[in-house]
Design a protein around this motif. Structure first.
Motif, mmCIF file in Angstrom:
data_model
loop_
_atom_site.group_PDB
_atom_site.id
_atom_site.type_symbol
_atom_site.label_atom_id
_atom_site.label_comp_id
_atom_site.label_asym_id
_atom_site.label_seq_id
_atom_site.Cartn_x
_atom_site.Cartn_y
_atom_site.Cartn_z
ATOM 1 N N ILE A 150 2.025 14.289 13.814
ATOM 2 C CA ILE A 150 2.156 15.396 12.969
ATOM 3 C C ILE A 150 1.180 16.579 13.657
ATOM 4 O O ILE A 150 -0.012 16.340 13.404
ATOM 5 N N VAL A 151 1.864 17.623 13.939
ATOM 6 C CA VAL A 151 1.296 18.859 14.251
ATOM 7 C C VAL A 151 1.175 19.694 13.138
ATOM 8 O O VAL A 151 2.024 20.425 12.829
ATOM 9 N N GLY A 152 -0.074 19.924 12.416
ATOM 10 C CA GLY A 152 -0.064 20.881 11.278
ATOM 11 C C GLY A 152 0.144 20.020 9.970
ATOM 12 O O GLY A 152 1.236 19.688 9.706
ATOM 13 N N MET A 153 -1.225 19.697 9.428
ATOM 14 C CA MET A 153 -1.178 18.766 8.189
ATOM 15 C C MET A 153 -1.456 19.635 7.113
ATOM 16 O O MET A 153 -2.444 19.357 6.221
ATOM 17 N N GLY A 154 -0.528 20.477 6.685
ATOM 18 C CA GLY A 154 -0.550 21.231 5.478
ATOM 19 C C GLY A 154 0.172 20.492 4.540
ATOM 20 O O GLY A 154 0.361 19.266 4.477
ATOM 21 N N ARG A 155 0.822 21.326 3.654
ATOM 22 C CA ARG A 155 1.742 20.670 2.552
ATOM 23 C C ARG A 155 2.929 19.706 3.101
ATOM 24 O O ARG A 155 3.314 18.641 2.663
ATOM 25 N N ILE A 156 3.595 20.327 4.077
ATOM 26 C CA ILE A 156 5.009 19.989 4.470
ATOM 27 C C ILE A 156 4.385 18.702 5.475
ATOM 28 O O ILE A 156 5.117 17.598 5.504
ATOM 29 N N GLY A 157 3.454 18.792 6.147
ATOM 30 C CA GLY A 157 2.773 17.526 6.994
ATOM 31 C C GLY A 157 2.319 16.612 6.121
ATOM 32 O O GLY A 157 2.901 15.408 6.696
ATOM 33 N N LYS A 158 1.971 16.719 5.303
ATOM 34 C CA LYS A 158 1.276 15.768 4.357
ATOM 35 C C LYS A 158 2.597 14.920 3.603
ATOM 36 O O LYS A 158 2.674 13.726 3.423
ATOM 37 N N ALA A 159 3.678 15.620 3.112
ATOM 38 C CA ALA A 159 5.118 15.080 2.620
ATOM 39 C C ALA A 159 5.612 14.337 3.650
ATOM 40 O O ALA A 159 6.205 13.161 3.272
ATOM 41 N N LEU A 160 5.603 14.763 4.849
ATOM 42 C CA LEU A 160 6.279 14.126 5.838
ATOM 43 C C LEU A 160 5.637 12.894 6.216
ATOM 44 O O LEU A 160 6.098 11.794 6.350
ATOM 45 N N ALA A 161 4.227 12.872 6.245
ATOM 46 C CA ALA A 161 3.340 11.727 6.395
ATOM 47 C C ALA A 161 3.626 10.448 5.548
ATOM 48 O O ALA A 161 3.676 9.530 5.767
ATOM 49 N N LYS A 162 3.801 10.872 4.052
ATOM 50 C CA LYS A 162 4.264 9.813 3.090
ATOM 51 C C LYS A 162 5.624 9.235 3.475
ATOM 52 O O LYS A 162 5.690 8.172 3.147
ATOM 53 N N ARG A 163 6.455 9.992 3.897
ATOM 54 C CA ARG A 163 7.733 9.558 4.042
ATOM 55 C C ARG A 163 7.751 8.745 5.182
ATOM 56 O O ARG A 163 8.503 7.556 5.319
ATOM 57 N N ALA A 164 7.187 8.962 6.234
ATOM 58 C CA ALA A 164 7.048 8.507 7.394
ATOM 59 C C ALA A 164 6.121 6.984 7.164
ATOM 60 O O ALA A 164 6.724 5.779 7.772
ATOM 61 N N ARG A 165 5.166 6.865 6.413
ATOM 62 C CA ARG A 165 4.704 5.734 6.064
ATOM 63 C C ARG A 165 5.350 4.855 5.236
ATOM 64 O O ARG A 165 5.403 3.462 5.552
ATOM 65 N N LYS A 186 -5.963 8.293 1.690
ATOM 66 C CA LYS A 186 -4.850 8.284 0.930
ATOM 67 C C LYS A 186 -3.564 8.346 1.584
ATOM 68 O O LYS A 186 -2.753 7.645 1.042
ATOM 69 N N LEU A 187 -3.474 9.098 2.571
ATOM 70 C CA LEU A 187 -2.294 9.272 3.210
ATOM 71 C C LEU A 187 -1.804 8.248 4.465
ATOM 72 O O LEU A 187 -0.809 8.302 4.788
ATOM 73 N N GLY A 188 -3.158 7.569 4.908
ATOM 74 C CA GLY A 188 -2.759 6.719 5.726
ATOM 75 C C GLY A 188 -2.505 7.183 7.217
ATOM 76 O O GLY A 188 -2.003 6.651 7.844
ATOM 77 N N VAL A 189 -3.465 8.091 7.360
ATOM 78 C CA VAL A 189 -3.295 8.879 8.649
ATOM 79 C C VAL A 189 -4.612 9.030 9.575
ATOM 80 O O VAL A 189 -5.736 8.857 8.751
ATOM 81 N N THR A 190 -4.430 9.381 10.787
ATOM 82 C CA THR A 190 -5.628 9.194 11.780
ATOM 83 C C THR A 190 -5.673 10.656 12.222
ATOM 84 O O THR A 190 -4.610 10.858 12.859
ATOM 85 N N TYR A 191 -6.669 11.387 12.234
ATOM 86 C CA TYR A 191 -6.828 12.690 13.222
ATOM 87 C C TYR A 191 -7.351 12.214 14.674
ATOM 88 O O TYR A 191 -7.939 11.384 14.911
ATOM 89 N N VAL A 192 -6.543 13.131 15.482
ATOM 90 C CA VAL A 192 -6.605 12.860 16.804
ATOM 91 C C VAL A 192 -6.501 14.054 17.643
ATOM 92 O O VAL A 192 -6.177 15.406 16.812
ATOM 93 N N SER A 193 -7.162 14.428 18.619
ATOM 94 C CA SER A 193 -7.166 15.473 19.344
ATOM 95 C C SER A 193 -5.592 15.878 19.680
ATOM 96 O O SER A 193 -4.664 14.962 19.936
ATOM 97 N N PHE A 194 -5.300 17.162 19.996
ATOM 98 C CA PHE A 194 -3.604 17.298 20.572
ATOM 99 C C PHE A 194 -3.452 16.736 21.579
ATOM 100 O O PHE A 194 -2.290 16.268 21.527
ATOM 101 N N GLU A 195 -4.200 16.477 22.677
ATOM 102 C CA GLU A 195 -3.765 15.809 23.899
ATOM 103 C C GLU A 195 -3.447 14.398 23.480
ATOM 104 O O GLU A 195 -2.611 13.708 24.220
ATOM 105 N N ASP A 196 -4.411 13.912 22.492
ATOM 106 C CA ASP A 196 -4.100 12.239 22.434
ATOM 107 C C ASP A 196 -2.970 12.197 21.492
ATOM 108 O O ASP A 196 -2.137 11.148 21.610
ATOM 109 N N LEU A 197 -2.736 13.059 20.545
ATOM 110 C CA LEU A 197 -1.435 13.024 19.718
ATOM 111 C C LEU A 197 -0.248 13.044 20.881
ATOM 112 O O LEU A 197 0.618 12.145 20.600
ATOM 113 N N LEU A 198 -0.421 13.909 21.801
ATOM 114 C CA LEU A 198 0.894 13.996 22.773
ATOM 115 C C LEU A 198 1.025 12.617 23.435
ATOM 116 O O LEU A 198 2.205 12.074 23.545
ATOM 117 N N ALA A 199 0.089 12.188 23.878
ATOM 118 C CA ALA A 199 0.123 10.945 24.680
ATOM 119 C C ALA A 199 0.385 9.758 23.951
ATOM 120 O O ALA A 199 1.063 8.833 24.370
#
Length: 320
Positions: A150-165, A186-199
């Motif tokens: 997820i690129v952009g972890m604002g309100r919508i990103g967080k809501a999508l993360a919950k659905r995806a989990r 709480k969300l069960g998400v991990t922060y990564v660099s943009f490059e790592d996210l793409l890969a």
């Protein structure tokens, strides 16, 4: 009495309280044009704009009484926010009501593109019994056990993360600022660099705002960093993606597919995308729900009333 100008034709139910307190002007059966608003705006204290209505320097300079621009959208790239703030004008948006519907459409595009739902529906309708339906035909991809970036972890990103989990996906994210450890846990998400996210990601979902920094955040080089089996989802803003580069990447098999609710050049995608079975396209329907539209109008009204009377919170857009 304060005068409010609404640029768009919308369900009036959401504006009931605003109409009871102020003099409110609505268009009748169609949206006001820019030229019409330009002529009218000198008499108004508040402008309620739609996400595609340009509130530029020219309009602001022609509005001596203007105190507030209340945008009917979470995005606000249609407004020259920096100039408005410089002129002492408050800008607001409506992030609350759009969160769940936009996260829903993002998840829908993930499922649709991965399992080839729209593609198979279209082929059944057009080919009928000539469509191949064997057990090894129309093979799709799973989403359970896959990684969503997820690129952009604002309100919508967080809501999508919950659905995806909830669907059994692993979720990594990249954001301008990393969340606190409590929110990540709480969300069960991990922060990564943009490059790592793409890969790493099997699906990349764009949920960031449109800014000069995010323009073409997905360009040719970014697409080449993604897996050849990856699917790109964009429910944010069209110009986050270099659409010409995306067409090329899909044609050459650099990525597997895409699900797009927004397009770079306006309301319609590039023609090449229309002929691709591995692309699902929807015409910016992320918030196209009657109840959501009414709730967004209420949010606009609450922002205006809160600003003028100070009796409720205002969702202010700060100077970039």
């Amino acid at each position: 009495m304060k005068k409010i100008l609404v640029t768009y034709d919308m369900f009036r139910e959401g504006f009931a309280e605003l109409e009871s307190k102020y003099e409110v002007t609505f268009p009748d059966g169609r949206d006001f044009t820019y030229e019409e608003v330009f002529e009218m705006i000198p008499e108004y204290d508040v402008l309620c704009s739609m996400f595609d209505f340009p509130v530029n320097k020219e309009l602001i300079d022609h509005a001596p009484k203007l105190q507030m621009v209340a945008n009917y959208a979470v995005g606000y790239n249609n407004i020259d926010v920096a100039y408005a703030v410089e002129k002492g004008i408050v800008v607001s948006n409506t992030p609350g009501p759009v969160t769940a519907p936009t996260a829903d459409i993002a998840l829908g595009l993930i499922l649709d593109t991965a399992r080839r739902i729209t593609e198979c529906d279209r082929k059944l309708r057009t080919l009928g019994k000539e469509m191949k339906v064997g057990v090894l035909e129309n093979l799709g991809m799973p989403i359970t056990g896959q990684t969503l970036g997820i690129v952009g972890m604002g309100r919508i990103g967080k809501a999508l993360a919950k659905r995806a989990r909830a669907c059994g996906m692993e979720v990594v994210y990249h954001n301008r600022r990393q969340l606190c450890i409590e929110d990540e846990t709480k969300l069960g998400v991990t922060y990564v660099s943009f490059e790592d996210l793409l890969a790493q990601s099997d699906f990349v979902s764009l949920n960031a705002p449109y800014t000069p920094e995010t323009y073409h955040i997905i360009d040719e080089s970014a697409l080449k960093r993604m897996k050849p089996t990856a699917i790109l989802i964009n429910t944010g803003r069209g110009p986050l993606v270099d659409e010409h580069a995306l067409v090329k990447a899909l044609q050459e098999g650099i990525i597997y597919g895409a699900g797009l609710d927004v397009f770079e050049f306006g309301d319609y995608p590039l023609p090449e995308l229309l002929g691709m079975d591995n692309v699902v396209l929807t015409p910016h329907i992320g918030t196209q729900i009657t109840a959501t539209r009414i709730e967004m109008a209420r949010a606009v009204s609450d922002n205006v009333i809160g600003f003028l009377e100070g009796d409720r919170p205002v969702s202010r857009v700060l100077k970039p």
